[in-house]
Design a protein around this motif. Structure first.
Motif, PDB file in Angstrom:
ATOM      1  N   ARG A  24       4.822   0.056  13.381  1.00 18.63           N
ATOM      2  CA  ARG A  24       4.550   1.485  13.572  1.00 18.63           C
ATOM      3  C   ARG A  24       3.080   1.804  13.334  1.00 18.63           C
ATOM      4  NH1 ARG A  24       6.812   5.519   9.134  1.00 18.63           N
ATOM      5  NH2 ARG A  24       4.838   4.853   8.143  1.00 18.63           N
ATOM      6  N   ASP A  25       2.527   1.236  12.271  1.00 22.06           N
ATOM      7  CA  ASP A  25       1.151   1.523  11.871  1.00 22.06           C
ATOM      8  C   ASP A  25       0.315   0.266  12.088  1.00 22.06           C
ATOM      9  OD1 ASP A  25       1.869   4.166  10.714  1.00 22.06           O
ATOM     10  OD2 ASP A  25       2.965   2.938   9.288  1.00 22.06           O
ATOM     11  N   THR A  26      -0.499   0.266  13.123  1.00 24.09           N
ATOM     12  CA  THR A  26      -1.190  -0.952  13.535  1.00 24.09           C
ATOM     13  C   THR A  26      -2.662  -1.002  13.125  1.00 24.09           C
ATOM     14  OG1 THR A  26      -1.650   0.024  15.705  1.00 24.09           O
ATOM     15  CG2 THR A  26       0.373  -1.271  15.485  1.00 24.09           C
ATOM     16  N   VAL A  27      -3.193   0.093  12.554  1.00 26.37           N
ATOM     17  CA  VAL A  27      -4.586   0.102  12.106  1.00 26.37           C
ATOM     18  C   VAL A  27      -4.738  -0.865  10.931  1.00 26.37           C
ATOM     19  CG1 VAL A  27      -6.439   1.510  11.138  1.00 26.37           C
ATOM     20  CG2 VAL A  27      -4.911   2.473  12.870  1.00 26.37           C
ATOM     21  N   ARG A  28      -5.770  -1.703  10.957  1.00 27.10           N
ATOM     22  CA  ARG A  28      -6.014  -2.624   9.860  1.00 27.10           C
ATOM     23  C   ARG A  28      -7.208  -2.160   9.029  1.00 27.10           C
ATOM     24  NH1 ARG A  28      -2.997  -7.366   9.703  1.00 27.10           N
ATOM     25  NH2 ARG A  28      -3.751  -7.231   7.539  1.00 27.10           N
ATOM     26  N   GLY A  29      -7.325  -2.731   7.835  1.00 26.78           N
ATOM     27  CA  GLY A  29      -8.417  -2.375   6.941  1.00 26.78           C
ATOM     28  C   GLY A  29      -8.194  -1.092   6.176  1.00 26.78           C
ATOM     29  N   MET A  30      -6.935  -0.688   6.033  1.00 25.72           N
ATOM     30  CA  MET A  30      -6.659   0.588   5.383  1.00 25.72           C
ATOM     31  C   MET A  30      -5.530   0.500   4.363  1.00 25.72           C
ATOM     32  SD  MET A  30      -6.024   4.324   7.163  1.00 25.72           S
ATOM     33  CE  MET A  30      -7.627   4.238   7.955  1.00 25.72           C
ATOM     34  N   HIS A  31      -4.349   0.036   4.781  1.00 28.56           N
ATOM     35  CA  HIS A  31      -3.173   0.030   3.906  1.00 28.56           C
ATOM     36  C   HIS A  31      -2.368  -1.246   4.069  1.00 28.56           C
ATOM     37  CE1 HIS A  31      -3.505   4.140   2.463  1.00 28.56           C
ATOM     38  NE2 HIS A  31      -3.612   4.599   3.697  1.00 28.56           N
ATOM     39  N   LEU A  32      -1.500  -1.492   3.093  1.00 29.88           N
ATOM     40  CA  LEU A  32      -0.500  -2.543   3.168  1.00 29.88           C
ATOM     41  C   LEU A  32       0.783  -2.008   3.790  1.00 29.88           C
ATOM     42  CD1 LEU A  32      -0.851  -4.042  -0.436  1.00 29.88           C
ATOM     43  CD2 LEU A  32      -1.718  -5.068   1.679  1.00 29.88           C
ATOM     44  N   THR A  33       1.541  -2.881   4.385  1.00 25.90           N
ATOM     45  CA  THR A  33       2.932  -2.604   4.736  1.00 25.90           C
ATOM     46  C   THR A  33       3.813  -3.192   3.639  1.00 25.90           C
ATOM     47  OG1 THR A  33       3.133  -4.698   5.931  1.00 25.90           O
ATOM     48  CG2 THR A  33       2.408  -2.764   7.209  1.00 25.90           C
ATOM     49  N   GLY A  34       5.094  -2.915   3.688  1.00 25.79           N
ATOM     50  CA  GLY A  34       6.002  -3.548   2.742  1.00 25.79           C
ATOM     51  C   GLY A  34       5.945  -5.064   2.862  1.00 25.79           C
ATOM     52  N   ARG A  35       5.835  -5.557   4.098  1.00 28.54           N
ATOM     53  CA  ARG A  35       5.781  -7.002   4.305  1.00 28.54           C
ATOM     54  C   ARG A  35       4.514  -7.595   3.707  1.00 28.54           C
ATOM     55  NH1 ARG A  35       8.293 -10.694   7.474  1.00 28.54           N
ATOM     56  NH2 ARG A  35       7.112 -12.587   7.976  1.00 28.54           N
ATOM     57  N   ARG A  36       3.368  -6.954   3.922  1.00 25.78           N
ATOM     58  CA  ARG A  36       2.126  -7.494   3.372  1.00 25.78           C
ATOM     59  C   ARG A  36       2.123  -7.413   1.838  1.00 25.78           C
ATOM     60  NH1 ARG A  36      -0.236  -5.151   8.181  1.00 25.78           N
ATOM     61  NH2 ARG A  36      -1.258  -3.406   7.109  1.00 25.78           N
TER      62      ARG A  36
END
Length: 264
Positions: A202-214
């Protein structure tokens, strides 16, 4: 060492919790040799100052550590300033305040004051330096560089175990994407408090937040004993990042909730 969630909603106050703020406490010896509980607050997002009053008299606060200067993590420093300067019992001493180099300027902007305001009677500002620890009673707070659009840090906190002997450890990611500093911070901690503002796909921008998986990968790679997910947006079902984390991390996964606590 004890962690209590003051606020945990991502990017704003939510319907069930205020924004990011976390209370870390540990027993130790004061300057007079007496035993007391030392208290550190990580972040003061919107609404958190009021909720903190349910758990701690700010007059007893030993240190404040701000991860970065986005409003959802520091705006209630204005409330802390008012409480300390105008307390009916008399002004409180300045509290050790660790954070980004721009923190005082950012606070002035939120507070609507000019450069003549130094907050010298409320806060003792210290710039966070990655890898350089700060001692607060029995607690050691070490900043690590995070990956976010502004100057940002995660904090590793080490101190005496709540029961038994030995050193307990927790790591707080602040807001970050996966990066070298955060990986080093999380290595071997008993509890990893990790943001999970984004959702895979859903959220593909990098360099900002973690996902649950990350966040799960961070916990698994570092061998964390427990993962607590926080900074989940009000529009996200917490079960989604929990499931993502569980796919890659075999340990216990909890969701931060206002008032929840863990003894380490």
């Amino acid at each position: 060492m004890k962690l209590t969630i003051i606020g945990c909603t991502g990017s704003m106050s939510g319907p069930r919790a205020v924004a990011s703020s976390y209370l870390v406490q540990a027993w130790g010896r004061g300057p007079d040799g007496g035993r007391r509980r030392f208290s550190v607050v990580l972040d003061l997002g919107p609404g958190s100052m009021g909720q903190l009053l349910n758990h701690l008299d700010p007059a007893e606060l030993d240190a404040l550590a701000i991860s970065h200067c986005h409003a959802d993590h520091m705006v209630d420093m204005v409330g802390m300033h008012v409480y300390r300067r105008w307390n009916p019992a008399g002004p409180l001493d300045p509290v050790l305040t660790l954070g980004p180099t721009e923190l005082m300027g950012r606070l002035r902007g939120v507070d609507g004051v000019g450069p003549e305001e130094s907050y010298a009677t409320e806060f003792s500002f210290h710039a966070a330096v990655p890898g350089t620890p700060v001692r607060v009673g029995p607690l050691t707070i070490t900043p690590f560089a995070a990956c976010h659009p502004v100057e940002a840090y995660g904090y590793r906190v080490e101190g005496p175990r709540e029961t038994g002997t030995g050193v307990a450890s927790l790591a707080f990611t602040g807001d970050t994407d996966m990066c070298e500093g955060i990986v080093a911070m999380a290595r071997g901690v008993d509890l990893l408090l990790a943001e999970a503002a984004f959702v895979e796909g859903r959220d593909t921008v990098r360099g900002m937040h973690l996902t649950g998986r990350r966040a799960g990968q961070l916990a698994a790679g570092g061998g964390a004993g427990r993962l607590v997910l926080t900074h989940i947006q009000p529009w996200t079902d917490p079960a989604v990042p929990v499931a993502e984390a569980g796919e890659v991390y075999p340990g216990p996964v909890d969701v931060a909730a206002s008032g929840a606590s863990w003894e380490i």
